[in-house]
Design a protein around this motif. Structure first.
Motif, PDB file in Angstrom:
ATOM      1  N   LEU A   1       0.850  -1.200   0.000  1.00 41.16           N
ATOM      2  CA  LEU A   1       0.000   0.000   0.000  1.00 41.16           C
ATOM      3  C   LEU A   1       0.884   1.248   0.000  1.00 41.16           C
ATOM      4  CD1 LEU A   1      -2.641  -1.215   2.609  1.00 41.16           C
ATOM      5  CD2 LEU A   1      -2.922  -1.075   0.117  1.00 41.16           C
ATOM      6  N   ASP A   2       1.457   1.536  -1.143  1.00 43.21           N
ATOM      7  CA  ASP A   2       2.345   2.674  -1.328  1.00 43.21           C
ATOM      8  C   ASP A   2       1.550   3.772  -2.058  1.00 43.21           C
ATOM      9  OD1 ASP A   2       4.689   4.113  -1.225  1.00 43.21           O
ATOM     10  OD2 ASP A   2       5.848   2.761  -2.486  1.00 43.21           O
ATOM     11  N   GLU A   3       2.240   4.769  -2.607  1.00 42.31           N
ATOM     12  CA  GLU A   3       1.542   5.753  -3.440  1.00 42.31           C
ATOM     13  C   GLU A   3       0.802   5.043  -4.566  1.00 42.31           C
ATOM     14  OE1 GLU A   3       4.254   8.769  -4.725  1.00 42.31           O
ATOM     15  OE2 GLU A   3       5.089   9.048  -2.702  1.00 42.31           O
ATOM     16  N   LYS A   4       1.416   3.991  -5.075  1.00 41.23           N
ATOM     17  CA  LYS A   4       0.767   3.058  -5.979  1.00 41.23           C
ATOM     18  C   LYS A   4       0.584   1.741  -5.233  1.00 41.23           C
ATOM     19  CE  LYS A   4       0.932   5.673  -9.760  1.00 41.23           C
ATOM     20  NZ  LYS A   4      -0.268   6.111 -10.520  1.00 41.23           N
ATOM     21  N   THR A   5      -0.494   1.053  -5.512  1.00 35.23           N
ATOM     22  CA  THR A   5      -0.735  -0.234  -4.858  1.00 35.23           C
ATOM     23  C   THR A   5      -0.201  -1.356  -5.738  1.00 35.23           C
ATOM     24  OG1 THR A   5      -2.938  -0.419  -5.842  1.00 35.23           O
ATOM     25  CG2 THR A   5      -2.772   0.622  -3.669  1.00 35.23           C
ATOM     26  N   VAL A   6       0.372  -2.371  -5.074  1.00 35.45           N
ATOM     27  CA  VAL A   6       1.014  -3.469  -5.799  1.00 35.45           C
ATOM     28  C   VAL A   6       0.595  -4.795  -5.177  1.00 35.45           C
ATOM     29  CG1 VAL A   6       3.182  -4.451  -6.620  1.00 35.45           C
ATOM     30  CG2 VAL A   6       3.015  -1.986  -6.195  1.00 35.45           C
ATOM     31  N   LEU A   7       0.025  -5.661  -5.972  1.00 34.08           N
ATOM     32  CA  LEU A   7      -0.253  -7.033  -5.553  1.00 34.08           C
ATOM     33  C   LEU A   7       0.869  -7.914  -6.069  1.00 34.08           C
ATOM     34  CD1 LEU A   7      -2.175  -9.208  -4.356  1.00 34.08           C
ATOM     35  CD2 LEU A   7      -3.240  -9.332  -6.624  1.00 34.08           C
ATOM     36  N   ILE A   8       1.487  -8.666  -5.175  1.00 29.10           N
ATOM     37  CA  ILE A   8       2.583  -9.561  -5.555  1.00 29.10           C
ATOM     38  C   ILE A   8       2.067 -10.997  -5.506  1.00 29.10           C
ATOM     39  CG2 ILE A   8       4.938 -10.308  -5.053  1.00 29.10           C
ATOM     40  CD1 ILE A   8       5.450  -7.590  -3.802  1.00 29.10           C
ATOM     41  N   ASP A   9       1.786 -11.536  -6.685  1.00 30.73           N
ATOM     42  CA  ASP A   9       1.273 -12.882  -6.909  1.00 30.73           C
ATOM     43  C   ASP A   9      -0.154 -13.045  -6.386  1.00 30.73           C
ATOM     44  OD1 ASP A   9       3.467 -14.365  -8.306  1.00 30.73           O
ATOM     45  OD2 ASP A   9       4.582 -13.686  -6.558  1.00 30.73           O
TER      46      ASP A   9
ATOM     47  N   LEU B   1      -6.260  -0.895  -7.747  1.00 34.85           N
ATOM     48  CA  LEU B   1      -5.046  -1.702  -7.792  1.00 34.85           C
ATOM     49  C   LEU B   1      -4.238  -1.263  -9.007  1.00 34.85           C
ATOM     50  CD1 LEU B   1      -3.388  -4.075  -6.639  1.00 34.85           C
ATOM     51  CD2 LEU B   1      -4.718  -5.602  -8.119  1.00 34.85           C
ATOM     52  N   ASP B   2      -2.997  -0.818  -8.759  1.00 31.71           N
ATOM     53  CA  ASP B   2      -2.184  -0.270  -9.843  1.00 31.71           C
ATOM     54  C   ASP B   2      -1.344  -1.322 -10.563  1.00 31.71           C
ATOM     55  OD1 ASP B   2      -2.745   2.658  -9.618  1.00 31.71           O
ATOM     56  OD2 ASP B   2      -1.994   2.315  -7.584  1.00 31.71           O
ATOM     57  N   TYR B   3      -0.731  -2.236  -9.810  1.00 28.76           N
ATOM     58  CA  TYR B   3       0.164  -3.217 -10.407  1.00 28.76           C
ATOM     59  C   TYR B   3      -0.093  -4.609  -9.842  1.00 28.76           C
ATOM     60  CZ  TYR B   3       3.001   0.798 -11.922  1.00 28.76           C
ATOM     61  OH  TYR B   3       3.436   1.972 -12.500  1.00 28.76           O
ATOM     62  N   VAL B   4       0.128  -5.630 -10.684  1.00 28.01           N
ATOM     63  CA  VAL B   4       0.191  -7.020 -10.246  1.00 28.01           C
ATOM     64  C   VAL B   4       1.537  -7.575 -10.709  1.00 28.01           C
ATOM     65  CG1 VAL B   4      -0.851  -9.304 -10.296  1.00 28.01           C
ATOM     66  CG2 VAL B   4      -2.301  -7.277 -10.519  1.00 28.01           C
ATOM     67  N   ILE B   5       2.394  -7.874  -9.763  1.00 30.01           N
ATOM     68  CA  ILE B   5       3.681  -8.500 -10.078  1.00 30.01           C
ATOM     69  C   ILE B   5       3.473 -10.013 -10.048  1.00 30.01           C
ATOM     70  CG2 ILE B   5       6.038  -8.902  -9.285  1.00 30.01           C
ATOM     71  CD1 ILE B   5       6.048  -6.056  -8.176  1.00 30.01           C
ATOM     72  N   VAL B   6       3.811 -10.655 -11.136  1.00 30.10           N
ATOM     73  CA  VAL B   6       3.664 -12.113 -11.243  1.00 30.10           C
ATOM     74  C   VAL B   6       5.070 -12.714 -11.247  1.00 30.10           C
ATOM     75  CG1 VAL B   6       2.785 -14.036 -12.610  1.00 30.10           C
ATOM     76  CG2 VAL B   6       1.506 -11.869 -12.512  1.00 30.10           C
ATOM     77  N   ASN B   7       5.458 -13.281 -10.122  1.00 32.29           N
ATOM     78  CA  ASN B   7       6.760 -13.931 -10.037  1.00 32.29           C
ATOM     79  C   ASN B   7       6.751 -15.333 -10.622  1.00 32.29           C
ATOM     80  OD1 ASN B   7       8.449 -11.944  -8.663  1.00 32.29           O
ATOM     81  ND2 ASN B   7       7.150 -12.274  -6.880  1.00 32.29           N
ATOM     82  N   HIS B   8       5.585 -15.996 -10.575  1.00 30.07           N
ATOM     83  CA  HIS B   8       5.523 -17.412 -10.941  1.00 30.07           C
ATOM     84  C   HIS B   8       4.132 -17.710 -11.484  1.00 30.07           C
ATOM     85  CE1 HIS B   8       6.244 -21.599 -11.005  1.00 30.07           C
ATOM     86  NE2 HIS B   8       6.080 -21.906  -9.745  1.00 30.07           N
ATOM     87  N   MET B   9       4.075 -18.386 -12.626  1.00 31.42           N
ATOM     88  CA  MET B   9       2.805 -18.626 -13.293  1.00 31.42           C
ATOM     89  C   MET B   9       2.177 -19.983 -12.987  1.00 31.42           C
ATOM     90  SD  MET B   9       1.005 -16.538 -14.970  1.00 31.42           S
ATOM     91  CE  MET B   9       0.012 -17.702 -15.898  1.00 31.42           C
ATOM     92  N   GLU B  10       2.772 -20.786 -12.130  1.00 28.16           N
ATOM     93  CA  GLU B  10       2.162 -22.076 -11.802  1.00 28.16           C
ATOM     94  C   GLU B  10       0.764 -21.835 -11.226  1.00 28.16           C
ATOM     95  OE1 GLU B  10       3.580 -26.327  -9.863  1.00 28.16           O
ATOM     96  OE2 GLU B  10       4.636 -24.481  -9.321  1.00 28.16           O
ATOM     97  N   PRO B  11      -0.222 -22.663 -11.584  1.00 26.32           N
ATOM     98  CA  PRO B  11      -1.607 -22.362 -11.206  1.00 26.32           C
ATOM     99  C   PRO B  11      -1.873 -22.215  -9.711  1.00 26.32           C
ATOM    100  CG  PRO B  11      -1.591 -23.945 -12.983  1.00 26.32           C
ATOM    101  CD  PRO B  11      -0.155 -23.768 -12.575  1.00 26.32           C
ATOM    102  N   ASP B  12      -1.053 -22.825  -8.849  1.00 27.34           N
ATOM    103  CA  ASP B  12      -1.309 -22.612  -7.427  1.00 27.34           C
ATOM    104  C   ASP B  12      -1.008 -21.179  -7.001  1.00 27.34           C
ATOM    105  OD1 ASP B  12       1.407 -23.240  -7.869  1.00 27.34           O
ATOM    106  OD2 ASP B  12       1.695 -23.943  -5.822  1.00 27.34           O
ATOM    107  N   HIS B  13      -0.392 -20.407  -7.900  1.00 22.55           N
ATOM    108  CA  HIS B  13      -0.147 -18.989  -7.622  1.00 22.55           C
ATOM    109  C   HIS B  13      -0.781 -18.052  -8.639  1.00 22.55           C
ATOM    110  CE1 HIS B  13       2.585 -20.535  -4.689  1.00 22.55           C
ATOM    111  NE2 HIS B  13       3.325 -21.105  -5.613  1.00 22.55           N
TER     112      HIS B  13
END
Length: 400
Positions: free
Chosen positions: A42-50, A73-85
């Motif tokens: 929860l920064d100036e921009k919001t970021v969801l990580i995975d 929600l401004d950004y979604v960072i996707v570190n890993h694409m396996e379906p459990d994530h």
């Protein structure tokens, strides 16, 4: 109802635990469940990580909506694409149409394999060393291919010195309120599942893990936030050292693991004679497993842990007793190496398992196979007993 916990002053743990799932990846038993971690900044921009597995998506979306508190929600960072994530990713994108995706080029390509939804217009492909600033936080991206999929990256937050480590440093086990490893009896209650998780999920890719560890060593890390299991904020070096051992195929413990595959118990008896003699020679923490009754994932983890391995198997259909053959093939598939091994074979009329096990063990890297396979015909007679004692002495001498 939402359940959100603070990681730092402006980073929250979302996600949820699944205590109903019996088999992780439909292979590995998880009697203690598993957690699916996602993080919101929860920064100036919001970021969801995975994001999370579909099994816990309802709770995840309740958590996300509450945590955003009406913000977009401004950004979604996707570190890993396996379906459990990533199973919830496309629903996130539908609910938050302004969110921009940040991922590797390979991850973006995989998105088209999992969904027909087009993400090209809202996606940014990042490469090694690229950064994203959101206000107080600056995120740097490091590529981690084959830890344990080819599209994986990790994300480092310079402000709070946090490494969002994707599947690295994860473990089986549901989170039960305590989210930090230092709040748990990790070494006694969690380490076996952490080892089992690493060796079975990531174990084949030791060189790639070594590459990631070298990158991590260049960072000032105060916290590790994995996608499964507790968060590390204390004693990071201890857990990193476990990864150093596992990824270099270095045994954690100088001891003997005996794996036995017996049809009527006679091969088991020979293994017991061996174990008893080893104990008399001062070897401690010996473990003995019936390969037909212990899940393969536990056997693989123990083979990674122990320095010396004994494979004792009956001959079956002129081959290796099937569960033992499966174990040896799986150890090779997981790239196990650098162990001292010994063999015991049994066969009522034509013992063959010793020769065949020799071929499989010699097919693994850096294995030292002791001379003198002990060969039984049905039961251990006095001469075989003497051979078992001699084998135990040889094993003990290499442990001294």
């Amino acid at each position: 109802m939402y359940c959100v916990q603070a990681v730092s002053s402006d980073i929250l743990l979302l996600g949820a635990s699944d205590r109903r799932l019996a088999l992780f990846e439909n292979v590995y038993p998880i009697p203690r469940g598993v957690s699916y971690n996602a993080y919101l900044v929860l920064d100036e921009k919001t970021v969801l990580i995975d994001t999370v597995d579909s099994a816990v998506s309802a709770r995840f979306f309740e958590n996300l909506e509450h945590a955003l508190g009406g913000r977009k929600l401004d950004y979604v960072i996707v570190n890993h694409m396996e379906p459990d994530h990533s199973a919830s990713l496309f629903e996130v994108l539908r609910r938050y149409p302004e969110a921009q995706i940040v991922a590797t080029a390979k991850a973006l390509a995989m998105m088209g394999q999992f969904s027909d939804a087009s993400v090209a217009a809202r996606a940014a492909a990042v490469k090694e060393g690229d950064t994203l600033s959101t206000g107080r936080h600056t995120f740097t991206f490091a590529m981690a291919p084959m830890v344990h999929w080819p599209e994986v990256m990790v994300t480092y937050d310079a402000a709070d010195r946090i490494l969002f480590s994707a599947d690295a440093f994860g473990t089986f086990g549901a989170l039960n309120g305590n989210i930090f490893a230092d709040e748990l009896s990790f070494e006694s209650e969690w380490l076996p599942d952490a080892r089992r998780y690493y060796t079975n999920i990531v174990g084949k890719y030791g060189p790639q893990v070594q590459s990631l560890l070298k990158k991590a060593a260049a960072l000032d890390i105060s916290m590790i936030c994995p996608l499964h299991g507790p968060i590390w904020r204390e004693n990071l070096g201890w857990f990193i050292d476990k990864y150093q051992h596992w990824s270099t195929y270095t045994p954690e413990d100088k001891t003997v693991a005996i794996f036995t595959g017996s049809v009527y118990g006679n091969t088991d008896n020979a293994a017991e004679i061996l174990a008893t003699r080893l104990a008399e020679k001062g070897v401690k923490n010996i473990v003995l497993y019936d390969v037909a009754h212990t899940d393969l994932s536990h056997l693989v983890a123990e083979a990674f842990r122990c320095s010396h391995l004994v494979f004792a198997a009956a001959t079956y259909n002129n081959g290796i007793f099937t569960p033992m053959e499966t174990l040896l093939l799986d150890l090779k598939a997981h790239n196990l190496q650098n162990r001292t091994a010994a063999l015991i074979e049994n066969g009522t009329w034509a013992p063959q398992s010793g020769k065949l096990m020799t071929e499989l063990v010699n097919g693994m890297k850096g294995m030292t196979l002791l001379d003198g396979t002990v060969s039984l015909k049905s039961t251990a007679k006095e001469s075989q007993r003497e051979a078992l004692l001699a084998l135990a002495d040889a094993l003990a001498s290499t442990l001294a």
